[in-house]
Design a protein around this motif. Structure first.
Motif, PDB file in Angstrom:
ATOM      1  N   ASN B 105       1.022  -1.382  -0.315  1.00 42.49           N
ATOM      2  CA  ASN B 105      -0.149   0.209  -0.200  1.00 42.49           C
ATOM      3  C   ASN B 105       0.646   1.442   0.417  1.00 42.49           C
ATOM      4  OD1 ASN B 105      -2.449  -0.952   0.714  1.00 42.49           O
ATOM      5  ND2 ASN B 105      -2.511  -1.468   2.545  1.00 42.49           N
ATOM      6  N   PHE B 106       1.539   1.424  -0.164  1.00 42.81           N
ATOM      7  CA  PHE B 106       3.135   1.957  -0.030  1.00 42.81           C
ATOM      8  C   PHE B 106       2.718   3.088   1.154  1.00 42.81           C
ATOM      9  CE2 PHE B 106       4.485  -0.122  -3.420  1.00 42.81           C
ATOM     10  CZ  PHE B 106       3.527   0.433  -4.897  1.00 42.81           C
ATOM     11  N   ILE B 107       2.515   2.774   2.096  1.00 41.70           N
ATOM     12  CA  ILE B 107       2.029   4.143   2.647  1.00 41.70           C
ATOM     13  C   ILE B 107       3.102   3.780   4.370  1.00 41.70           C
ATOM     14  CG2 ILE B 107      -0.639   3.817   3.050  1.00 41.70           C
ATOM     15  CD1 ILE B 107      -0.108   1.641   5.291  1.00 41.70           C
ATOM     16  N   LEU B 108       3.969   3.372   4.121  1.00 44.38           N
ATOM     17  CA  LEU B 108       5.312   3.725   5.632  1.00 44.38           C
ATOM     18  C   LEU B 108       5.798   5.042   5.084  1.00 44.38           C
ATOM     19  CD1 LEU B 108       5.472   0.145   6.855  1.00 44.38           C
ATOM     20  CD2 LEU B 108       4.075   1.513   7.306  1.00 44.38           C
ATOM     21  N   GLY B 109       6.619   5.539   6.287  1.00 48.13           N
ATOM     22  CA  GLY B 109       8.233   6.640   5.937  1.00 48.13           C
ATOM     23  C   GLY B 109       9.132   6.223   5.883  1.00 48.13           C
ATOM     24  N   LYS B 110       9.610   6.510   5.895  1.00 47.00           N
ATOM     25  CA  LYS B 110      11.452   5.747   6.225  1.00 47.00           C
ATOM     26  C   LYS B 110      12.020   4.839   7.259  1.00 47.00           C
ATOM     27  CE  LYS B 110      13.474  10.259   6.236  1.00 47.00           C
ATOM     28  NZ  LYS B 110      14.943  10.720   5.556  1.00 47.00           N
ATOM     29  N   ARG B 111      11.496   6.035   8.249  1.00 47.25           N
ATOM     30  CA  ARG B 111      11.481   5.148   9.634  1.00 47.25           C
ATOM     31  C   ARG B 111      10.654   4.435  10.364  1.00 47.25           C
ATOM     32  NH1 ARG B 111      16.062   7.770  12.033  1.00 47.25           N
ATOM     33  NH2 ARG B 111      15.579   9.944  10.753  1.00 47.25           N
ATOM     34  N   THR B 112       9.577   4.453   9.892  1.00 49.13           N
ATOM     35  CA  THR B 112       8.544   3.698  10.374  1.00 49.13           C
ATOM     36  C   THR B 112       9.157   2.029   9.679  1.00 49.13           C
ATOM     37  OG1 THR B 112       6.787   5.691  10.313  1.00 49.13           O
ATOM     38  CG2 THR B 112       6.300   2.926  10.322  1.00 49.13           C
ATOM     39  N   LEU B 113       9.425   2.194   8.260  1.00 48.50           N
ATOM     40  CA  LEU B 113       9.748   0.791   7.602  1.00 48.50           C
ATOM     41  C   LEU B 113      10.759  -0.307   8.266  1.00 48.50           C
ATOM     42  CD1 LEU B 113       9.154  -1.043   5.282  1.00 48.50           C
ATOM     43  CD2 LEU B 113       9.549   0.347   3.946  1.00 48.50           C
ATOM     44  N   SER B 114      12.089   0.919   8.565  1.00 47.67           N
ATOM     45  CA  SER B 114      13.322   0.779   9.385  1.00 47.67           C
ATOM     46  C   SER B 114      12.940  -0.045  10.612  1.00 47.67           C
ATOM     47  CB  SER B 114      14.469   1.887   9.446  1.00 47.67           C
ATOM     48  OG  SER B 114      14.991   1.488   9.698  1.00 47.67           O
ATOM     49  N   LEU B 115      11.622   0.636  11.434  1.00 46.37           N
ATOM     50  CA  LEU B 115      11.914   0.248  12.453  1.00 46.37           C
ATOM     51  C   LEU B 115      10.932  -1.139  12.535  1.00 46.37           C
ATOM     52  CD1 LEU B 115      11.616   3.527  14.774  1.00 46.37           C
ATOM     53  CD2 LEU B 115      12.767   1.732  15.069  1.00 46.37           C
ATOM     54  N   PHE B 116       9.607  -1.194  11.771  1.00 49.63           N
ATOM     55  CA  PHE B 116       9.854  -2.180  11.339  1.00 49.63           C
ATOM     56  C   PHE B 116       9.966  -3.380  10.687  1.00 49.63           C
ATOM     57  CE2 PHE B 116       4.676  -2.785   9.323  1.00 49.63           C
ATOM     58  CZ  PHE B 116       4.322  -3.354  10.362  1.00 49.63           C
ATOM     59  N   TYR B 117      10.927  -3.815  10.111  1.00 46.39           N
ATOM     60  CA  TYR B 117      11.616  -4.795  10.040  1.00 46.39           C
ATOM     61  C   TYR B 117      13.104  -4.641  11.091  1.00 46.39           C
ATOM     62  CZ  TYR B 117      11.642  -5.378   4.727  1.00 46.39           C
ATOM     63  OH  TYR B 117      10.693  -5.409   3.626  1.00 46.39           O
ATOM     64  N   ALA B 118      13.465  -4.304  11.684  1.00 45.99           N
ATOM     65  CA  ALA B 118      13.949  -3.741  12.964  1.00 45.99           C
ATOM     66  C   ALA B 118      12.693  -4.855  14.273  1.00 45.99           C
ATOM     67  CB  ALA B 118      14.752  -3.261  13.421  1.00 45.99           C
ATOM     68  N   ALA B 119      11.592  -4.348  14.188  1.00 48.30           N
ATOM     69  CA  ALA B 119      11.026  -5.495  14.932  1.00 48.30           C
ATOM     70  C   ALA B 119      11.432  -6.903  14.555  1.00 48.30           C
ATOM     71  CB  ALA B 119       9.337  -4.877  15.401  1.00 48.30           C
ATOM     72  N   ASP B 120      10.804  -7.083  12.906  1.00 49.97           N
ATOM     73  CA  ASP B 120      10.359  -8.656  13.202  1.00 49.97           C
ATOM     74  C   ASP B 120      12.289  -8.855  12.568  1.00 49.97           C
ATOM     75  OD1 ASP B 120       9.283 -10.436  10.659  1.00 49.97           O
ATOM     76  OD2 ASP B 120      10.395  -9.541   9.410  1.00 49.97           O
ATOM     77  N   PHE B 121      12.935  -8.430  12.824  1.00 50.05           N
ATOM     78  CA  PHE B 121      14.169  -9.485  12.894  1.00 50.05           C
ATOM     79  C   PHE B 121      14.755  -8.998  14.056  1.00 50.05           C
ATOM     80  CE2 PHE B 121      18.550  -8.283  14.257  1.00 50.05           C
ATOM     81  CZ  PHE B 121      19.173  -9.439  13.773  1.00 50.05           C
TER      82      PHE B 121
END
Lengths: 229, 266
Positions: B105-121
């Motif tokens: 949906n292309f809705i994420l900001g760059k820092r949000t996406l980064s933190l999202f990946y970090a949470a998953d990681f």
């Protein structure tokens, strides 16, 4: 938590910010949400542009967080990062752009909630602090100080059951969820108290009358508003 | 992980050695237990955790041949009698799906996406990687924090911030980077998918109106970040322009040599 880290990120965001950021912090049942709602009404009645934002309220992140919470397998680090994701989403989408546009942003909990909870859950304090160092420093942080028994009493009235993470059951503080909740909240209070001075919190007596608290809040905010000097 | 579960896993592990280990097998790579080693601030509540396994990371752009190599290496290591766990970014059961959804949906900001990946990681690190290492597995990771940090950096997030964010990551024993010329990469991507992926082309960065140009520029930017990180993180570049078999021989030799070395030291 030290505030130096906040200013470094402000330098990197070289964009001009015209708005104001007002934050309320305190444990559940401290009365902060009531106070920020009343503050919002007052500011709106003065025809000022106001935006309200709440902790853990980004729709996109909420779904995932609650899924993980149900499974009961969130480690403190994952828990911390999911809340940081939620915060970043609201920050990038709303808080920062609205502040640049001149809004008064009212935040029911801000990065200090993350510091307090994540540190109690066992994350590295320095790590948490740096994760959130992109966030702009608020103009005012009100801290609603209230004895743990008063707050717990307010929360538990009419609530037969607490949620697993809400009660801090993941910390193995006690097998009894009410005991666990009380200990968990006391530890969060300790964290808040350690920040009062270093982060310049304005302390409001959350045990006093609602009108009296609101008056104290408005007196502080009055000095920030345009036209006052 | 506590008593029973760990014991169970160890038993499972031992039995898998009995059944799959062959006469010419390499020495088991996992004798001595060691504390976790981090890049930055450690995870305080894991201070008593000890690991016995080994941790190998394969990095590289899309279509660089990572997954093919991982399949081949896994099969070789297993036939040599090692228990192997494969893992990769975006594979957490917890939130992996949410990332795909959000990206669609292309809705994420760059820092949000980064933190999202970090949470998953973080979820994968604690629930999969560290547990497998405790049980003596060889963990083979299809990408690790370096890809995430490179993506952050080209999107304008300060490197020092990402470095701290992923500071809770444990240090792998070996990190390989499949270095493929972007021109060659384009051909492989088209062979595989016949179209360029939105994010892998850096289309969100507005680098060029032309998708192919955007892809080439983006891949060069990412490669540059990897070269920057190479020394600090001990990343071994592997010439990925060669044939699958040549690359595999190169990687396998290096891995075998490492496993022999650590088994002699212990």
């Amino acid at each position: 938590m030290n505030s130096n880290s906040l200013s470094s990120s402000q330098r990197s965001e070289k964009l001009q910010v015209k708005g104001k950021l007002i934050v309320v912090e305190g444990i559940d049942g401290s009365g902060k949400s009531t106070q920020i709602r009343l503050l919002g009404k007052w500011l709106k009645s003065k025809l000022l542009p106001v935006f309200m934002t709440e902790w853990n309220s980004s729709e996109m992140v909420k779904e995932i967080t609650s899924k993980g919470k149900k499974k009961g397998r969130l480690t403190p680090t994952t828990f911390s990062l999911l809340h940081a994701t939620d915060f970043a989403d609201r920050y990038e989408r709303n808080i920062f752009p609205l502040m640049r546009a001149g809004y008064i942003v009212l935040a029911d909990r801000y990065i200090y909630t993350a510091y307090a909870r994540d540190i109690v859950r066992g994350c590295s304090p320095k790590w948490v602090c740096k994760v959130y160092d992109f966030a702009i420093k608020p103009d005012v942080v009100f801290y609603f100080r209230v004895p743990v028994d008063v707050a717990v009493e307010r929360i538990l009235v009419g609530r037969p059951k607490l949620k697993y993470y809400e009660a801090g059951m993941d910390l193995n503080l006690s097998n009894d969820q009410y005991d666990s909740y009380r200990i968990f909240q006391s530890r969060i209070i300790e964290q808040y108290e350690s920040m009062v001075k270093s982060d310049g919190f304005i302390v409001i007596d959350g045990a006093s009358g609602i009108e009296k608290q609101q008056q104290a809040v408005r007196n502080t905010i009055m000095k920030l508003l345009p036209g006052s000097s | 992980m506590t008593g029973l579960k760990q014991q169970k896993q160890e038993q499972k592990q031992q039995s898998s050695f009995k059944t799959t280990r062959q006469n010419d097998a390499l020495p088991i790579a996992s004798i001595g237990a060691r504390p976790l080693q981090y890049y930055g601030h450690s995870i305080p509540y894991l201070h008593e955790t000890q690991i016995k396994g080994r941790f190998i990371v394969i990095e590289g752009p899309d279509a660089s041949g990572r997954s093919t190599q991982i399949v081949m290496i896994t099969s070789k290591l297993e036939s040599d009698g090692h228990a192997v766990l494969n893992t990769g970014l975006r594979r957490s059961e917890l939130i992996g799906g949410g990332i795909l959804e959000a990206k669609r949906n292309f809705i994420l900001g760059k820092r949000t996406l980064s933190l999202f990946y970090a949470a998953d990681f973080a979820d994968q690190l604690e629930n999969k990687i560290i547990r497998a290492l405790q049980a003596g597995y060889i963990v083979l990771a299809d990408r690790y924090i370096y890809t995430l940090m490179a993506r952050d950096a080209v999107r304008g997030i300060r490197r020092i911030w990402s470095r701290n964010l992923f500071g809770f990551a444990i240090k792998p024993d070996l990190i390989f980077y499949l270095d493929v010329d972007p021109g060659e990469l384009v051909h492989r991507v088209f062979q595989k998918n016949s179209s360029l992926d939105y994010y892998e082309s850096g289309a969100d960065l507005g680098l060029s109106e032309d998708m192919l140009d955007s892809f080439l520029i983006y891949q060069r930017m990412i490669a540059k970040e990897f070269h920057r990180m190479q020394k600090h993180y001990n990343i071994v570049p592997i010439n990925g322009n060669r044939s699958i078999v040549e690359i595999n021989t190169d990687l396998q030799n290096r891995i075998d040599k490492f496993l022999i070395d650590v088994s002699i030291v212990k």
